[in-house]
Design a protein around this motif. Structure first.
Motif, mmCIF file in Angstrom:
data_model
loop_
_atom_site.group_PDB
_atom_site.id
_atom_site.type_symbol
_atom_site.label_atom_id
_atom_site.label_comp_id
_atom_site.label_asym_id
_atom_site.label_seq_id
_atom_site.Cartn_x
_atom_site.Cartn_y
_atom_site.Cartn_z
ATOM 1 N N LEU B 86 -7.972 -7.378 46.401
ATOM 2 C CA LEU B 86 -8.809 -6.556 47.113
ATOM 3 C C LEU B 86 -7.585 -5.786 47.941
ATOM 4 C CD1 LEU B 86 -11.598 -8.904 48.430
ATOM 5 C CD2 LEU B 86 -11.528 -6.979 46.913
ATOM 6 N N VAL B 87 -6.582 -6.286 48.532
ATOM 7 C CA VAL B 87 -5.797 -5.573 49.295
ATOM 8 C C VAL B 87 -5.042 -4.258 48.502
ATOM 9 C CG1 VAL B 87 -3.439 -5.714 50.323
ATOM 10 C CG2 VAL B 87 -4.962 -7.566 50.696
ATOM 11 N N LEU B 88 -4.800 -4.559 47.261
ATOM 12 C CA LEU B 88 -4.282 -3.544 46.353
ATOM 13 C C LEU B 88 -5.252 -2.358 46.347
ATOM 14 C CD1 LEU B 88 -2.246 -5.226 43.395
ATOM 15 C CD2 LEU B 88 -1.447 -4.009 45.668
ATOM 16 N N LYS B 89 -6.703 -2.841 45.998
ATOM 17 C CA LYS B 89 -7.641 -1.468 45.936
ATOM 18 C C LYS B 89 -7.680 -0.933 47.162
ATOM 19 C CE LYS B 89 -10.789 -3.439 42.240
ATOM 20 N NZ LYS B 89 -11.342 -4.591 41.835
ATOM 21 N N ALA B 90 -7.749 -1.587 48.430
ATOM 22 C CA ALA B 90 -7.852 -0.890 49.534
ATOM 23 C C ALA B 90 -6.834 -0.134 50.032
ATOM 24 C CB ALA B 90 -8.082 -1.816 50.733
ATOM 25 N N PHE B 91 -5.357 -0.423 49.581
ATOM 26 C CA PHE B 91 -4.184 0.240 50.078
ATOM 27 C C PHE B 91 -3.607 1.186 48.985
ATOM 28 C CE2 PHE B 91 -4.773 -2.964 53.336
ATOM 29 C CZ PHE B 91 -5.088 -2.322 54.388
ATOM 30 N N LEU B 92 -3.518 0.692 47.809
ATOM 31 C CA LEU B 92 -2.894 1.243 46.691
ATOM 32 C C LEU B 92 -3.812 1.392 45.537
ATOM 33 C CD1 LEU B 92 0.352 -0.940 47.157
ATOM 34 C CD2 LEU B 92 0.316 1.537 47.545
ATOM 35 N N PRO B 93 -4.794 2.432 45.727
ATOM 36 C CA PRO B 93 -5.784 2.396 44.762
ATOM 37 C C PRO B 93 -5.300 2.984 43.319
ATOM 38 C CG PRO B 93 -6.348 4.112 46.482
ATOM 39 C CD PRO B 93 -5.139 3.164 47.028
ATOM 40 N N ASP B 94 -3.977 4.039 43.577
ATOM 41 C CA ASP B 94 -3.746 4.303 42.267
ATOM 42 C C ASP B 94 -3.041 3.411 41.626
ATOM 43 O OD1 ASP B 94 -4.571 6.709 43.152
ATOM 44 O OD2 ASP B 94 -2.762 7.532 43.846
ATOM 45 N N VAL B 95 -2.148 2.458 42.034
ATOM 46 C CA VAL B 95 -1.271 1.401 41.558
ATOM 47 C C VAL B 95 -2.443 0.326 40.954
ATOM 48 C CG1 VAL B 95 0.466 -0.143 41.680
ATOM 49 C CG2 VAL B 95 0.571 1.883 43.129
ATOM 50 N N SER B 96 -3.243 0.228 41.898
ATOM 51 C CA SER B 96 -4.321 -0.991 41.497
ATOM 52 C C SER B 96 -5.225 -0.581 40.076
ATOM 53 C CB SER B 96 -5.187 -1.064 42.353
ATOM 54 O OG SER B 96 -6.452 -1.539 42.253
ATOM 55 N N LYS B 97 -5.449 0.813 40.002
ATOM 56 C CA LYS B 97 -5.753 1.097 38.689
ATOM 57 C C LYS B 97 -4.976 1.098 37.411
ATOM 58 C CE LYS B 97 -9.901 3.766 38.520
ATOM 59 N NZ LYS B 97 -10.113 4.563 39.764
ATOM 60 N N LYS B 98 -3.609 1.491 37.645
ATOM 61 C CA LYS B 98 -2.700 1.259 36.718
ATOM 62 C C LYS B 98 -2.338 -0.155 36.178
ATOM 63 C CE LYS B 98 0.495 4.665 37.433
ATOM 64 N NZ LYS B 98 1.432 5.103 38.356
#
Lengths: 208, 218
Positions: B86-98
């Motif tokens: 959830l943290v990654l999705k909220a703050f680093l959406p691009d990296v979370s996609k990768k």
């Protein structure tokens, strides 16, 4: 039909769980010293993957997805989006399924139980299983596709581990630098295998 | 710092490296390392999960019945991974996609469960925390090296967090611009990850193997 065959070929060869997505590497490296044990684990993985993929698909479709609880008839429930619980639910489903499969095999077939033995519980933490469940949600498969995907991914995994085990049995008699023995050479061989599997990348039945 | 505590921190980098010696957590190590940035983020995420997981399990280790300890540990890990996701999705959406499903797969990352089983179940919270830091960073260290090598040779650039893509190979070197250089596309594909890790293992064993012969497999 062609679509399904295409998908099966795709998940066995082109998008091989092990060689293209690196899923289930730990047990792949640890259990690939002998062909007989490797094929035991491979069969267990096929079995569990074919069962967990559709079950997790159903769980996601009717419980976790946004608006999935609409079948209950209650508006409050229908408004829920439980998809953040996916990891927790999937791993619980997998652990439970593995347990059920283990009990079932123990009751029905002694020889299969002895052959799979210690591998079954290990499969719970095999990332190929959880990975397949997450991939099918990501790619929005239908139920039939999910069964197909689970089964053929399992076949692909089986194929890769048996091939590597056969190569490693041969490697035992070759002269390898000391630091490269064991894990090092296994990684290099797996790299070569992955390159070979990439040659399948052009296969597409839909195209013609 | 006593020598025991410092060994908890430093051992994972060399002699007891979770990736190259204990063969744990290979899946994610290879899958996310086609670029530098996702490798770094993955390393940090895994470190966070191991540290907090280690402390939590170490705190409740006397309350967990032995028979269901794996399930209890899995629940702790899965909850932490949901938080990280959830943290990654909220703050680093691009990296979370990768990283896609590989964040979720931290749950089945054997390093995490391995450390909980082997260390946190039998040690105090403070030591467990240090063990988590040591192993998490050792894992991150190796995957960052792999990520950097693959990206430099595969794309001629490095994606450094906060700076975006930094081109390392001058444009004029490329064949399209009349130069002699072209990127090795193989580096970005899966096989290169296996080969690079295999070579890293070899180098590491040759360096530390002299002092610690137990690192060799015969």
């Amino acid at each position: 039909m062609a679509e399904h065959i295409n998908m099966a070929l795709n998940s066995i060869f082109v998008e091989n769980m092990l060689l293209a997505y690196f899923l289930g590497m730990c047990s792949f490296l640890a259990v690939s010293k002998k062909v007989s044990t490797a094929s035991g684990l491979g069969v267990a993985v096929i079995f569990v993957l074919t069962l967990t993929c559709p079950v997790n698909w159903l769980v996601n479709e009717y419980f976790l997805k946004e608006g999935a609880l609409a079948w209950t008839g209650s508006e409050q429930l229908a408004a829920l989006d439980l998809s953040y619980l996916r990891f927790l639910t999937f791993i619980a489903v997998i652990a439970a399924m593995v347990q059920v499969v283990e009990m079932f095999i123990e009751k029905t077939s002694d020889s299969l139980y002895n052959a799979l033995g210690i591998f079954l519980p290990l499969i719970t933490v095999n990332c190929a299983i959880l990975g397949a469940s997450l991939f099918q949600i990501d790619r929005e498969y239908t139920l039939v596709q999910s069964v197909n995907f689970g089964f053929s991914s399992g076949i692909g995994w089986f194929l890769a581990i048996v091939l590597l085990a056969a190569i490693r049995q041969r490697l035992r008699y070759s002269h390898i630098p000391r630091g490269l023995r064991g894990l090092g050479i296994t990684m290099l061989v797996t790299g070569l295998m992955a390159m070979a599997f990439m040659a399948f990348a052009g296969i597409d039945l839909k195209g013609n | 710092m006593s020598s025991d505590t410092s060994r908890i921190l430093t051992d994972p980098f060399a002699v007891k490296n979770p990736l190259t010696v204990q063969v744990l957590g290979i899946c994610s190590a290879l899958a996310v390392t086609s670029q530098l940035e996702p490798s770094l983020i993955m390393g940090l995420s895994v470190t966070a999960v191991i540290c907090v997981g280690n402390v939590v399990v170490s705190l409740i280790r006397k309350m967990i019945p032995n028979k269901i300890r794996i399930i209890a540990e899995m629940v702790v890990v899965a909850s932490l991974v949901i938080l990280v996701d959830l943290v990654l999705k909220a703050f680093l959406p691009d990296v979370s996609k990768k990283l896609s499903v590989f964040v979720g797969l931290i749950i089945t990352n054997c390093i995490v469960l391995g450390r909980l089983e082997a260390f946190a179940m039998g040690n105090k919270p403070v030591d467990s925390f240090l063990d988590g830091i040591g192993n998490g960073f050792a894992y991150g260290f190796i995957i960052t090296i792999i990520g950097a090598i693959r990206e430099i040779f595969g794309a001629g650039s490095l994606t450094i967090p906060g700076m975006g893509k930094v081109k390392l190979i001058p444009e004029s070197w490329y064949e399209i611009n009349g130069g002699w250089y072209s990127d090795n596309v193989m580096m970005v594909l899966p096989p290169a990850a296996f080969v690079i890790l295999g070579l890293l293992i070899w180098i590491q064993r040759e360096i530390w193997g002299r002092k610690h012969p137990e690192m060799f497999e015969d």
